[in-house]
Design a protein around this motif. Structure first.
Motif, short mmCIF file in Angstrom:
data_model
loop_
_atom_site.label_atom_id
_atom_site.label_comp_id
_atom_site.label_asym_id
_atom_site.label_seq_id
_atom_site.Cartn_x
_atom_site.Cartn_y
_atom_site.Cartn_z
N VAL A 314 0.85 -1.20 0.00
CA VAL A 314 0.00 0.00 0.00
C VAL A 314 0.88 1.24 0.00
CG1 VAL A 314 -1.79 1.24 1.26
CG2 VAL A 314 -1.81 -1.26 1.18
N ALA A 315 0.51 2.22 -0.81
CA ALA A 315 1.31 3.44 -0.95
C ALA A 315 1.08 4.39 0.22
CB ALA A 315 0.97 4.13 -2.26
N SER A 316 2.04 5.28 0.41
CA SER A 316 1.94 6.28 1.47
C SER A 316 0.85 7.31 1.13
CB SER A 316 3.28 6.99 1.64
OG SER A 316 3.67 7.59 0.43
N GLY A 317 0.46 8.07 2.13
CA GLY A 317 -0.59 9.07 1.97
C GLY A 317 -1.77 8.75 2.84
N VAL A 318 -2.86 9.51 2.66
CA VAL A 318 -4.07 9.27 3.43
C VAL A 318 -4.61 7.88 3.09
CG1 VAL A 318 -6.41 10.06 3.90
CG2 VAL A 318 -4.60 11.73 3.42
N PRO A 319 -4.82 7.00 4.09
CA PRO A 319 -5.26 5.63 3.80
C PRO A 319 -6.62 5.61 3.10
CG PRO A 319 -4.46 5.82 6.06
CD PRO A 319 -4.57 7.21 5.54
N ARG A 320 -6.60 5.20 1.84
CA ARG A 320 -7.81 5.07 1.03
C ARG A 320 -7.57 3.95 0.03
NH1 ARG A 320 -7.58 11.27 -0.04
NH2 ARG A 320 -6.34 10.51 -1.80
#
Length: 402
Positions: A314-320
């Protein structure tokens, strides 16, 4: 290959004898993306963002494609020193460091290679003091770059849209920071950098969100008009204190916008070479998907469900959900809503699952670019329908900088 929709058979033939899991880069697609980045840069040099590639071979390949690619933007000082020690020149560290031991090594490198040693990022007097402490015993002035805030302020700064990076937001603050460096016997300011995350890092073509997309475009237009003016004033104010070697800005998502600014002398891009899945949500450009990974089917828990090995990349950033890798080939696969991509296994459902045998590869695209290489030791390089090389990632060389 030119269209992702037509690529499944092509890649299955290329990797018919390659055992998954594996990751690969399509050099034909990467080259097409590189030329498009140069087109969008309108003749200004493009600095390669290493965090998006994380493979020395890929970085060197990109730099060798065209003279328009000049220099590297590293993401840590440790990485920059490693690259410089292996011969890289014109390396800018994008983020500040508090590691005094590494700063001491940087000072040593600056004594040995005054012009070619890496440039370190600053945005506060604290950073300058750390540099001074490390460089004093070497009696050398370390090259620095000032991070200038590119976020968009509304309501007098009570609302801030963009990445929370640096406190240097006004031209007056930028000039004051430049004067602090100029007073130092152990640091000198050679550049200014800013990154407009709210423009470069925000897609404006999200499927089924027409109202949101219009709002994003309006915000981005207003933000760039404001930043263009403020950045020019800041560069002018700094230049009255000290001459600058470069003014760096931008990312893949807004390359043509920042390249149009007279105050900007160079732009940065990296992710656009790989074209990860999040770039499908941008209206200003349409890169070719160039980086993929494949995972093997290891279970069949149901007639329309298969389970692949691993997958929780999963990529970084706001979890979506848009931060999850995208199952790409065969098209039509989707995640189980109760499990998602898992640490050691990932269930996938949908009609194509009925036709996947145990051992079959499922091809994915990562949501972002650089984090893919933290999961694999090697990248298979594809050109003209065949594997032309297998090269190490940073991880494959035993390097993990973040």
């Amino acid at each position: 290959m030119t269209a992702l929709d037509d690529a499944e058979d092509y890649y299955r033939q290329v990797f018919a004898r390659t055992r998954p899991p594996f990751a690969f880069v399509d050099l034909d697609a990467l080259t097409a993306n590189a030329h498009d980045l140069l087109r969008r840069a309108h003749g200004k040099p493009v600095r390669i963002a290493s965090k998006s590639l994380r493979s020395r071979t890929i970085i060197d390949h990109a730099l060798g494609l065209d003279p328009g690619f000049q220099g590297i933007m590293a993401f840590t000082l440790d990485e920059a020193l490693w690259l410089h020690g292996l011969g890289a020149q014109d390396v800018l560290v994008a983020y500040p460091t508090t590691d005094t031991e590494l700063l001491g090594t940087l000072a040593e490198r600056t004594v040995e290679d005054p012009e070619g040693a890496p440039v370190v990022m600053i945005d506060s007097p604290d950073h300058v003091e750390l540099i001074e402490r490390a460089a004093r015993r070497h009696d050398v002035r370390v090259k620095t770059c000032l991070d200038f805030d590119a976020s968009f302020w509304l309501a007098g700064g009570r609302i801030r849209i963009g990445a929370k990076r640096t406190p240097i937001h006004t031209p007056e603050q930028a000039a004051a920071a430049a004067r602090r460096v100029e007073r130092s016997a152990y640091a000198r300011l050679v550049g200014v950098m800013s990154y407009e995350a709210q423009i470069a890092g925000t897609g404006d073509a999200v499927p089924k969100r027409p109202v949101t997309n219009r709002a994003i475009r309006l915000m981005q237009d207003r933000s760039h008009r404001e930043l263009r003016h403020r950045r020019a004033l800041a560069v002018e104010a700094i230049s009255r204190v000290t001459p600058l070697d470069f003014v760096n800005a931008g990312g893949t998502g807004d390359l043509e916008l920042v390249a149009s600014e007279p105050a900007v002398t160079e732009v940065t891009a990296g992710s656009g070479l790989f074209a990860p899945a999040l770039f499908d949500r941008y209206s200003r450009f349409a890169p070719r998907a160039a980086a993929f990974f494949a995972l093997p089917v290891v279970r069949r828990p149901g007639p329309k469900t298969v389970t692949v090995l691993g997958g929780g990349y999963v990529a970084s950033g706001v979890p979506r959900w848009d931060r999850a890798p995208v199952p790409t080939f065969p098209p039509g696969l989707r995640y189980d809503g109760n499990e998602g991509p898992g640490e050691v296994q990932t269930p996938l459902t949908g009609a194509p699952a009925a036709h996947l045998a145990v051992g079959s590869p499922v091809f994915f695209r990562h949501a972002k670019a650089g984090e893919l290489c933290e999961r694999f030791n090697e990248l298979h390089l594809v050109r003209d329908g065949r594997i032309v090389d297998v090269v190490p990632t940073y991880r494959g060389e035993g390097r993990c900088f973040l």
